[in-house]
Each structure stands twice: as C-alpha cells, then as structure tokens.
Design an enzyme around this catalytic site. Structure first.
Site, PDB file in Angstrom:
ATOM      1  N   LYS A  13       0.827  -1.340  -0.159  1.00 30.15           N
ATOM      2  CA  LYS A  13      -0.135  -0.185  -0.002  1.00 30.15           C
ATOM      3  C   LYS A  13       0.767   1.267   0.137  1.00 30.15           C
ATOM      4  O   LYS A  13       0.768   2.107  -0.874  1.00 30.15           O
ATOM      5  CB  LYS A  13      -0.920   0.128   1.184  1.00 30.15           C
ATOM      6  CG  LYS A  13      -1.773  -1.027   1.503  1.00 30.15           C
ATOM      7  CD  LYS A  13      -2.733  -0.745   2.808  1.00 30.15           C
ATOM      8  CE  LYS A  13      -1.780  -1.040   3.843  1.00 30.15           C
ATOM      9  NZ  LYS A  13      -1.418  -2.169   4.247  1.00 30.15           N
ATOM     10  N   ARG A  88      -9.243   1.940   8.893  1.00 35.13           N
ATOM     11  CA  ARG A  88      -8.631   0.241   9.287  1.00 35.13           C
ATOM     12  C   ARG A  88      -9.763  -0.445   9.882  1.00 35.13           C
ATOM     13  O   ARG A  88      -9.561  -1.344  10.164  1.00 35.13           O
ATOM     14  CB  ARG A  88      -7.568   0.578  10.026  1.00 35.13           C
ATOM     15  CG  ARG A  88      -6.323  -0.103   9.515  1.00 35.13           C
ATOM     16  CD  ARG A  88      -5.131  -0.071  10.705  1.00 35.13           C
ATOM     17  NE  ARG A  88      -4.166  -0.902  10.186  1.00 35.13           N
ATOM     18  CZ  ARG A  88      -3.169  -0.262   9.475  1.00 35.13           C
ATOM     19  NH1 ARG A  88      -3.067   0.977   9.170  1.00 35.13           N
ATOM     20  NH2 ARG A  88      -2.021  -1.005   9.296  1.00 35.13           N
ATOM     21  N   ARG A 127      11.836  -5.599   4.176  1.00 30.35           N
ATOM     22  CA  ARG A 127      11.564  -4.269   4.277  1.00 30.35           C
ATOM     23  C   ARG A 127      12.653  -3.554   4.956  1.00 30.35           C
ATOM     24  O   ARG A 127      12.978  -3.791   6.253  1.00 30.35           O
ATOM     25  CB  ARG A 127      10.328  -4.024   4.865  1.00 30.35           C
ATOM     26  CG  ARG A 127      10.147  -2.378   4.838  1.00 30.35           C
ATOM     27  CD  ARG A 127       8.654  -2.111   4.868  1.00 30.35           C
ATOM     28  NE  ARG A 127       7.919  -2.748   5.817  1.00 30.35           N
ATOM     29  CZ  ARG A 127       6.549  -2.760   6.149  1.00 30.35           C
ATOM     30  NH1 ARG A 127       5.804  -2.097   5.359  1.00 30.35           N
ATOM     31  NH2 ARG A 127       5.832  -3.311   7.097  1.00 30.35           N
ATOM     32  N   ARG A 160      11.742  -2.155  10.709  1.00 31.58           N
ATOM     33  CA  ARG A 160      10.545  -1.485  11.725  1.00 31.58           C
ATOM     34  C   ARG A 160      10.586  -2.390  13.128  1.00 31.58           C
ATOM     35  O   ARG A 160      10.695  -3.538  12.671  1.00 31.58           O
ATOM     36  CB  ARG A 160       9.207  -1.516  10.724  1.00 31.58           C
ATOM     37  CG  ARG A 160       9.145  -0.040  10.205  1.00 31.58           C
ATOM     38  CD  ARG A 160       7.996  -0.019   9.358  1.00 31.58           C
ATOM     39  NE  ARG A 160       6.664  -0.500   9.907  1.00 31.58           N
ATOM     40  CZ  ARG A 160       5.403  -0.564   9.030  1.00 31.58           C
ATOM     41  NH1 ARG A 160       5.779   0.238   8.004  1.00 31.58           N
ATOM     42  NH2 ARG A 160       4.336  -0.862   9.539  1.00 31.58           N
ATOM     43  N   ARG A 171      -0.278  -8.939  13.385  1.00 37.55           N
ATOM     44  CA  ARG A 171      -0.906  -7.829  12.417  1.00 37.55           C
ATOM     45  C   ARG A 171      -1.764  -8.460  11.392  1.00 37.55           C
ATOM     46  O   ARG A 171      -2.930  -7.802  11.147  1.00 37.55           O
ATOM     47  CB  ARG A 171       0.342  -7.052  11.798  1.00 37.55           C
ATOM     48  CG  ARG A 171       0.940  -6.140  12.649  1.00 37.55           C
ATOM     49  CD  ARG A 171       2.178  -5.712  12.351  1.00 37.55           C
ATOM     50  NE  ARG A 171       2.104  -4.950  11.171  1.00 37.55           N
ATOM     51  CZ  ARG A 171       3.226  -4.737  10.434  1.00 37.55           C
ATOM     52  NH1 ARG A 171       4.375  -4.919  10.577  1.00 37.55           N
ATOM     53  NH2 ARG A 171       3.095  -3.913   9.470  1.00 37.55           N
TER      54      ARG A 171
HETATM   55  P1  AP5 Z   1       5.044  -1.622   1.637  1.00 33.25           P
HETATM   56  O1  AP5 Z   1       4.586  -0.842   0.571  1.00 33.25           O
HETATM   57  O2  AP5 Z   1       5.771  -1.107   2.867  1.00 33.25           O
HETATM   58  O3  AP5 Z   1       3.720  -2.490   2.301  1.00 33.25           O
HETATM   59  P2  AP5 Z   1       2.546  -1.692   3.165  1.00 33.25           P
HETATM   60  O4  AP5 Z   1       1.281  -2.455   2.704  1.00 33.25           O
HETATM   61  O5  AP5 Z   1       2.402  -0.093   3.045  1.00 33.25           O
HETATM   62  O6  AP5 Z   1       2.852  -2.277   4.477  1.00 33.25           O
HETATM   63  P3  AP5 Z   1       2.716  -1.638   6.207  1.00 33.25           P
HETATM   64  O7  AP5 Z   1       3.370  -2.692   6.809  1.00 33.25           O
HETATM   65  O8  AP5 Z   1       3.259  -0.415   6.072  1.00 33.25           O
HETATM   66  O9  AP5 Z   1       1.360  -1.496   6.303  1.00 33.25           O
HETATM   67  P4  AP5 Z   1       0.810  -1.687   7.738  1.00 33.25           P
HETATM   68  O10 AP5 Z   1      -0.826  -1.546   7.044  1.00 33.25           O
HETATM   69  O11 AP5 Z   1       0.841  -2.848   8.377  1.00 33.25           O
HETATM   70  O12 AP5 Z   1       1.499  -0.421   8.588  1.00 33.25           O
HETATM   71  P5  AP5 Z   1       0.963   0.960   8.686  1.00 33.25           P
HETATM   72  O13 AP5 Z   1       2.253   1.647   8.849  1.00 33.25           O
HETATM   73  O14 AP5 Z   1      -0.180   1.413   8.009  1.00 33.25           O
HETATM   74  O15 AP5 Z   1       5.627  -2.772   1.084  1.00 33.25           O
HETATM   75  C1  AP5 Z   1       6.040  -4.041   2.055  1.00 33.25           C
HETATM   76  C2  AP5 Z   1       7.600  -4.629   1.589  1.00 33.25           C
HETATM   77  O16 AP5 Z   1       7.325  -5.256   0.378  1.00 33.25           O
HETATM   78  C3  AP5 Z   1       8.473  -3.439   1.284  1.00 33.25           C
HETATM   79  O17 AP5 Z   1       9.899  -3.949   1.708  1.00 33.25           O
HETATM   80  C4  AP5 Z   1       8.310  -3.085   0.016  1.00 33.25           C
HETATM   81  O18 AP5 Z   1       9.428  -2.407  -0.789  1.00 33.25           O
HETATM   82  C5  AP5 Z   1       8.126  -4.502  -0.824  1.00 33.25           C
HETATM   83  N1  AP5 Z   1       7.085  -4.280  -1.918  1.00 33.25           N
HETATM   84  C6  AP5 Z   1       6.201  -3.683  -2.161  1.00 33.25           C
HETATM   85  N2  AP5 Z   1       5.525  -3.955  -3.328  1.00 33.25           N
HETATM   86  C7  AP5 Z   1       6.249  -5.053  -3.716  1.00 33.25           C
HETATM   87  C8  AP5 Z   1       6.001  -5.668  -5.121  1.00 33.25           C
HETATM   88  N3  AP5 Z   1       4.985  -5.436  -5.995  1.00 33.25           N
HETATM   89  N4  AP5 Z   1       6.702  -6.767  -5.162  1.00 33.25           N
HETATM   90  C9  AP5 Z   1       7.716  -7.173  -4.278  1.00 33.25           C
HETATM   91  N5  AP5 Z   1       8.155  -6.527  -3.075  1.00 33.25           N
HETATM   92  C10 AP5 Z   1       7.012  -5.398  -2.854  1.00 33.25           C
HETATM   93  O19 AP5 Z   1       0.667   0.708  10.341  1.00 33.25           O
HETATM   94  C11 AP5 Z   1       1.440   0.312  11.203  1.00 33.25           C
HETATM   95  C12 AP5 Z   1       0.777   0.090  12.719  1.00 33.25           C
HETATM   96  O20 AP5 Z   1       0.145   1.409  12.967  1.00 33.25           O
HETATM   97  C13 AP5 Z   1      -0.719  -0.607  12.897  1.00 33.25           C
HETATM   98  O21 AP5 Z   1      -0.214  -2.032  12.977  1.00 33.25           O
HETATM   99  C14 AP5 Z   1      -1.273   0.083  13.891  1.00 33.25           C
HETATM  100  O22 AP5 Z   1      -0.888  -0.321  15.054  1.00 33.25           O
HETATM  101  C15 AP5 Z   1      -0.933   1.590  13.628  1.00 33.25           C
HETATM  102  N6  AP5 Z   1      -1.841   2.283  12.726  1.00 33.25           N
HETATM  103  C16 AP5 Z   1      -1.599   2.737  11.422  1.00 33.25           C
HETATM  104  N7  AP5 Z   1      -2.849   3.367  10.883  1.00 33.25           N
HETATM  105  C17 AP5 Z   1      -3.951   2.998  11.744  1.00 33.25           C
HETATM  106  C18 AP5 Z   1      -5.147   3.119  11.816  1.00 33.25           C
HETATM  107  N8  AP5 Z   1      -5.781   3.985  10.952  1.00 33.25           N
HETATM  108  N9  AP5 Z   1      -5.810   2.752  12.988  1.00 33.25           N
HETATM  109  C19 AP5 Z   1      -5.362   2.151  13.881  1.00 33.25           C
HETATM  110  N10 AP5 Z   1      -4.063   1.850  13.904  1.00 33.25           N
HETATM  111  C20 AP5 Z   1      -3.339   2.216  13.054  1.00 33.25           C
END
Ligand code: AP5
Ligand code: ZN
Length: 214
Positions: A13, A88, A127, A160, A171
């Site tokens: 994402k 979310r 990552r 991370r 997660r």
């Molecule tokens: P990446 O693009 O980083 O994936 P992502 O879907 O953004 O993953 P996140 O882990 O950031 O999502 P998340 O939803 O768990 O975390 P968030 O920060 O929102 O890609 C992943 C890896 O794959 C990278 O290494 C990338 O280079 C690689 N990649 C990408 N595309 C690829 C492809 N096509 N082929 C191969 N490799 C590829 O949230 C973290 C925490 O914050 C949550 O757990 C929660 O505690 C809190 N939080 C955040 N938002 C909220 C909310 N709205 N409500 C409550 N808690 C929240």
C-alpha cells in the site's frame, strides 16, 4: 481525487500510494508514518501509539481519527489525497464518510492491493524503512542505490520494530478481523478496485493507473 489504499500489512500500500502521490501530485497520507514520526520524536502520542504498534494491535480510534481529520483539512489536500492505512476499521470508515458527506464530497476509489498471507512475512523481513521521509525499500526486490541509505533524503534505513515475524502474524490476524470487512464496505459503495499485488511494483502501478485514468 481522493483515494484509499486497502490491503494486508506489507501488501505494498505504502509503495503504491507514494507512486500515485508522485504521479498525480497529491499528498500521500499514512497514519502509520505519522505514528512512527511521533515515536521517533518522543511525543506523547508516539508513546501511546507505540504500546499498540509493537504488539501488532491497532491504535485506538480516539487517537487516530482526529489526527487524520486534521491532516486532510490541510490546504495541501484541497485537490485530493491518497490515504494509506486509514480507514482500518468500519467505525473509521464511517467517520470519514460522514465528514466528507458534510463537505459535499466523497472518496473516489478504494484500491485493494491483494497479496496472500504466504507472501507477506517474506516481504516484511526484507523491508527497510526511512523513518524521516516514509520511503520504503526491500533488500531484494526494491533495494536503495546505497545499502542502508534512503535514496530520497539520505537518512539511515531501519527494520521496523513491528516487522518481527511474531508481530507480523498478529498484524495479519488483526487485519483479517478488523480491516478486511472494509473490502465489502467499499464494494457496496461501488468504488472498490482490486489489483493483484503479487506482480512486480511497476506492473501493479500500471494497473492502478489504468483504473484511475479510466
Ligand atoms: P509496503 O509498501 O511497505 O507495504 P504496506 O502495505 O504499506 O505495509 P505496511 O506494513 O506499512 O502496512 P501496515 O498497514 O501494516 O502498516 P502501517 O504503517 O499502516 O511494502 C512492504 C514491503 O514489500 C516493502 O519492503 C516493499 O519494498 C516491498 N514491496 C512492495 N511492493 C512490492 C512488490 N510489488 N513486489 C515485491 N516487493 C514489494 O501501520 C503500522 C501500525 O500503525 C499498525 O499496525 C497500527 O498499530 C498503527 N496504525 C496505523 N494506522 C492506523 C489506523 N488507521 N488505525 C489504528 N491503528 C493504525
Ligand atoms: Zn528518506
């Protein structure tokens, strides 16, 4: 254009949201990045959020919703934005929906980046993230030009805290329980578009652009 990114943790994402933001010149707003910046800067919000994030749980809606609504009220959001990691939960989606309705506005697309759980753990362990500008790399698939250094801002890249395999499993369960229902939610609003997130980064992006330009 107002876009929401949906998908499991690690589905890509953030990677796709940044590419969309660059192409359409709209801000990429990641609640996860906002929390991580607060943790890095040692703020009160950061301290509270860290307790939940380190366990792989969601940060409570009370801490998340206001923050997001404030952010999208900013001047730079007037031509649209891409939301990554918000909403979310169904209550978060309902608040966003009603706030936009009040403004006579709506979300245009919910893009679901679909990747099976089996692929996720491998992506997370490889990552590397920039805590300064939010850029994301993968040691094998999307390496930075210089190992360990962000291409965009020159800061150090880190693994991370929530990318440890035990936390990733948690997660994923939280995702299936609380976030996956949003796929149906946006499907019922006829704005859901699903792309195959297992393809390489550029192919996924080309598919998204095809949807947005249709
Ligand atoms: P990446 O693009 O980083 O994936 P992502 O879907 O953004 O993953 P996140 O882990 O950031 O999502 P998340 O939803 O768990 O975390 P968030 O920060 O929102 O890609 C992943 C890896 O794959 C990278 O290494 C990338 O280079 C690689 N990649 C990408 N595309 C690829 C492809 N096509 N082929 C191969 N490799 C590829 O949230 C973290 C925490 O914050 C949550 O757990 C929660 O505690 C809190 N939080 C955040 N938002 C909220 C909310 N709205 N409500 C409550 N808690 C929240
Ligand atoms: Zn950076």
């Amino acid at each position: 254009m107002k876009i929401i990114m949906l998908g499991a943790p690690g589905a890509g994402k953030g990677t796709q949201a940044q590419m969309i933001a660059d192409k359409y010149n709209i801000p990429h707003i990641s609640t996860g990045d906002i929390f991580r910046a607060n943790i890095k800067n040692g703020t009160e919000l950061g301290k509270k959020a860290k307790e939940y994030m380190d366990k792989g749980q969601l940060v409570p809606d009370e801490l998340t919703v206001e923050l997001l609504l404030d952010r999208v009220a900013n001047e730079d959001c007037k031509n649209g934005y891409v939301l990554d990691g918000f909403p979310r939960t169904i209550p978060q989606a309902d608040v966003l929906d009603s706030e936009l309705t009040k403004l006579g506005d709506k979300v245009d697309y919910a893009i679901n980046v679909d990747v099976p759980d089996e692929n996720i753990v491998n992506r997370m362990s490889g990552r590397r993230a920039c805590l300064k500008c939010g850029a994301t790399y993968h040691i094998k698939h999307i390496p930075p030009k210089t190992e360990g250094i962000c291409d965009k801002c020159g800061s150090e890249l880190v693994l991370r805290d929530d990318d440890k395999p035990e936390t990733v499993q948690n997660r994923l369960s939280v995702y299936h329980e609380q976030t996956q229902p949003l796929i149906d939610y946006y499907d019922k609003k006829n704005i859901l578009k699903t792309v195959d997130g297992t393809k390489d980064m550029q192919e996924v992006f080309d598919n998204i652009v095809g949807i947005l330009n249709a």
